[in-house]
Design a protein around this motif. Sequence first.
Motif, mmCIF file in Angstrom:
data_model
loop_
_atom_site.group_PDB
_atom_site.id
_atom_site.type_symbol
_atom_site.label_atom_id
_atom_site.label_comp_id
_atom_site.label_asym_id
_atom_site.label_seq_id
_atom_site.Cartn_x
_atom_site.Cartn_y
_atom_site.Cartn_z
ATOM 1 N N GLY A 134 0.783 -1.225 0.000
ATOM 2 C CA GLY A 134 0.000 0.000 0.000
ATOM 3 C C GLY A 134 0.815 1.276 0.000
ATOM 4 N N VAL A 135 1.979 1.270 0.649
ATOM 5 C CA VAL A 135 2.774 2.486 0.799
ATOM 6 C C VAL A 135 4.032 2.392 -0.052
ATOM 7 C CG1 VAL A 135 3.992 3.961 2.436
ATOM 8 C CG2 VAL A 135 1.908 2.782 3.146
ATOM 9 N N GLU A 136 4.301 3.452 -0.788
ATOM 10 C CA GLU A 136 5.507 3.521 -1.620
ATOM 11 C C GLU A 136 6.745 3.484 -0.718
ATOM 12 O OE1 GLU A 136 6.991 6.733 -4.941
ATOM 13 O OE2 GLU A 136 6.161 7.459 -3.048
ATOM 14 N N PRO A 137 7.722 2.638 -1.024
ATOM 15 C CA PRO A 137 8.930 2.582 -0.192
ATOM 16 C C PRO A 137 9.734 3.874 -0.267
ATOM 17 C CG PRO A 137 9.175 1.206 -2.129
ATOM 18 C CD PRO A 137 7.755 1.651 -2.107
ATOM 19 N N CYS A 138 10.525 4.116 0.763
ATOM 20 C CA CYS A 138 11.263 5.377 0.863
ATOM 21 C C CYS A 138 12.302 5.538 -0.248
ATOM 22 C CB CYS A 138 11.923 5.475 2.230
ATOM 23 S SG CYS A 138 10.738 5.613 3.590
ATOM 24 N N ALA A 139 12.927 4.448 -0.666
ATOM 25 C CA ALA A 139 13.901 4.553 -1.756
ATOM 26 C C ALA A 139 13.229 5.086 -3.016
ATOM 27 C CB ALA A 139 14.549 3.200 -2.021
ATOM 28 N N ASP A 140 12.023 4.598 -3.316
ATOM 29 C CA ASP A 140 11.294 5.083 -4.495
ATOM 30 C C ASP A 140 10.883 6.542 -4.328
ATOM 31 O OD1 ASP A 140 11.566 2.594 -5.565
ATOM 32 O OD2 ASP A 140 9.485 2.000 -5.350
ATOM 33 N N LEU A 141 10.458 6.914 -3.133
ATOM 34 C CA LEU A 141 10.063 8.296 -2.883
ATOM 35 C C LEU A 141 11.243 9.244 -3.094
ATOM 36 C CD1 LEU A 141 8.032 10.422 -1.896
ATOM 37 C CD2 LEU A 141 8.747 9.879 0.448
ATOM 38 N N ILE A 142 12.411 8.849 -2.615
ATOM 39 C CA ILE A 142 13.612 9.663 -2.784
ATOM 40 C C ILE A 142 13.952 9.826 -4.266
ATOM 41 C CG2 ILE A 142 16.129 9.636 -2.433
ATOM 42 C CD1 ILE A 142 15.533 8.421 0.360
ATOM 43 N N ILE A 143 13.861 8.730 -5.009
ATOM 44 C CA ILE A 143 14.151 8.770 -6.450
ATOM 45 C C ILE A 143 13.172 9.692 -7.169
ATOM 46 C CG2 ILE A 143 14.130 7.375 -8.564
ATOM 47 C CD1 ILE A 143 15.063 5.000 -6.669
ATOM 48 N N GLU A 144 11.891 9.524 -6.886
ATOM 49 C CA GLU A 144 10.855 10.318 -7.561
ATOM 50 C C GLU A 144 10.882 11.783 -7.151
ATOM 51 O OE1 GLU A 144 7.302 8.215 -6.620
ATOM 52 O OE2 GLU A 144 7.909 6.420 -7.736
ATOM 53 N N SER A 145 11.491 12.079 -5.997
ATOM 54 C CA SER A 145 11.567 13.455 -5.523
ATOM 55 C C SER A 145 12.701 14.241 -6.165
ATOM 56 C CB SER A 145 11.728 13.478 -3.997
ATOM 57 O OG SER A 145 10.574 12.955 -3.364
ATOM 58 N N GLY A 146 13.540 13.563 -6.945
ATOM 59 C CA GLY A 146 14.640 14.263 -7.597
ATOM 60 C C GLY A 146 15.793 14.592 -6.669
ATOM 61 N N VAL A 147 15.917 13.831 -5.577
ATOM 62 C CA VAL A 147 17.017 14.036 -4.628
ATOM 63 C C VAL A 147 18.347 13.761 -5.334
ATOM 64 C CG1 VAL A 147 18.077 13.142 -2.513
ATOM 65 C CG2 VAL A 147 15.596 13.523 -2.616
ATOM 66 N N ARG A 148 19.331 14.605 -5.074
ATOM 67 C CA ARG A 148 20.627 14.479 -5.753
ATOM 68 C C ARG A 148 21.586 13.535 -5.035
ATOM 69 N NH1 ARG A 148 25.432 17.010 -4.878
ATOM 70 N NH2 ARG A 148 24.479 18.303 -3.252
ATOM 71 N N GLU A 149 21.520 13.524 -3.698
ATOM 72 C CA GLU A 149 22.522 12.807 -2.908
ATOM 73 C C GLU A 149 21.899 12.331 -1.607
ATOM 74 O OE1 GLU A 149 27.201 13.693 -2.046
ATOM 75 O OE2 GLU A 149 25.794 15.305 -1.568
ATOM 76 N N VAL A 150 22.343 11.165 -1.139
ATOM 77 C CA VAL A 150 21.851 10.610 0.124
ATOM 78 C C VAL A 150 23.032 10.199 0.985
ATOM 79 C CG1 VAL A 150 20.505 8.779 1.225
ATOM 80 C CG2 VAL A 150 19.699 9.792 -0.926
ATOM 81 N N PHE A 151 23.027 10.625 2.238
ATOM 82 C CA PHE A 151 23.992 10.156 3.233
ATOM 83 C C PHE A 151 23.270 9.180 4.157
ATOM 84 C CE2 PHE A 151 26.186 13.849 1.752
ATOM 85 C CZ PHE A 151 27.544 13.627 1.996
ATOM 86 N N VAL A 152 23.848 7.992 4.330
ATOM 87 C CA VAL A 152 23.221 6.920 5.113
ATOM 88 C C VAL A 152 24.044 6.651 6.371
ATOM 89 C CG1 VAL A 152 22.585 4.474 5.118
ATOM 90 C CG2 VAL A 152 22.201 5.863 3.064
ATOM 91 N N GLY A 153 23.352 6.522 7.500
ATOM 92 C CA GLY A 153 24.038 6.180 8.738
ATOM 93 C C GLY A 153 24.473 4.729 8.753
ATOM 94 N N VAL A 154 23.512 3.797 8.733
ATOM 95 C CA VAL A 154 23.831 2.365 8.726
ATOM 96 C C VAL A 154 22.929 1.650 7.731
ATOM 97 C CG1 VAL A 154 24.659 2.303 11.113
ATOM 98 C CG2 VAL A 154 22.239 1.880 10.647
ATOM 99 N N LEU A 155 23.426 0.564 7.169
ATOM 100 C CA LEU A 155 22.619 -0.295 6.312
ATOM 101 C C LEU A 155 21.684 -1.124 7.184
ATOM 102 C CD1 LEU A 155 25.373 -1.500 3.805
ATOM 103 C CD2 LEU A 155 23.619 0.233 3.407
ATOM 104 N N ASP A 156 20.493 -1.371 6.691
ATOM 105 C CA ASP A 156 19.477 -2.090 7.460
ATOM 106 C C ASP A 156 19.864 -3.559 7.608
ATOM 107 O OD1 ASP A 156 17.091 -3.298 8.438
ATOM 108 O OD2 ASP A 156 15.930 -1.651 7.587
ATOM 109 N N PRO A 157 19.981 -4.087 8.843
ATOM 110 C CA PRO A 157 20.359 -5.491 9.021
ATOM 111 C C PRO A 157 19.251 -6.479 8.687
ATOM 112 C CG PRO A 157 19.900 -4.535 11.138
ATOM 113 C CD PRO A 157 19.833 -3.406 10.141
#
Length: 267
Positions: A84-107
């Motif tokens: 039902g809900v669009e995942p955050c990675a897709d939202l970031i892509i569709e928002s035209g975000v240029r760069e992402v800084f990530v704290g930790v990868l999801d275990p």
Amino acid sequence: MATNYSTSDLMKIAVKEQLKCTENPKVGVVVAKDGKILSTGFRGEVPKKHAERVALEKLSMPDRIGSTVFTTLEPCVALQANQGVEPCADLIIESGVREVFVGVLDPNGTIYSQGFKKLLEHNISVKFFDRKLRDAVEQETFEYGVIEKIIGAGKRRVPVVGSGINIEVRFSENDPQTIDISWNNLQFSHGHVDLIGPNGAVKIAAGASKFSHISDPTVFRFPRHYARMEKGMIAIVRPEGSTFCVLFKLIDLFENDILIKWEVRKL
């Protein structure tokens, strides 16, 4: 006049947002452009919305385009078809975000590195928080803390994907002695996973269902290098010459993860 923040400052502000969370996993987000903060968000700020969505939905589309997202946890991906809900990675892509800084990868074994990979595939630059900040994020994000190292006693959900996961066991933070084990060969459909230790160090605590049932871990026989664990089973790992042992109980299994309890005991 808006303050110009450094990249390091923006990472720290994302961590401050993370600390506002009251549920796990704790996630904090900052959206910035040219060093200026456009919005922030944290998991739980808006019920049932992830922190990235909370922060991005505070902005118009023109503000999102070309921005940088600082998120303490890897953005999620779709876990099932037609969710039902669009995942955050897709939202970031569709928002035209240029760069992402990530704290930790999801275990979580289903998500691990998939959000990172998807962003890269869509030509979004992905970088990571400074090492010291990553350690702080790791400690705060998950209910059971860092997954590759365990001390004393506790409970944790850990991923078992690919070639498995290696874990270092210590009696205490200051004790240099370690016991190295791994969880491997998770077969969710068959209801078992392999606990692997040093040769001849692993025993099944046959008949025991609680750690309190085991007054003396040395009484159990038939040592081997691994135990095929099913839900509810307890195993003991004690390498030759070790001054302590560790008890593991398999609480539950999932498709890519297991939930374990452990207790380290001096001998």
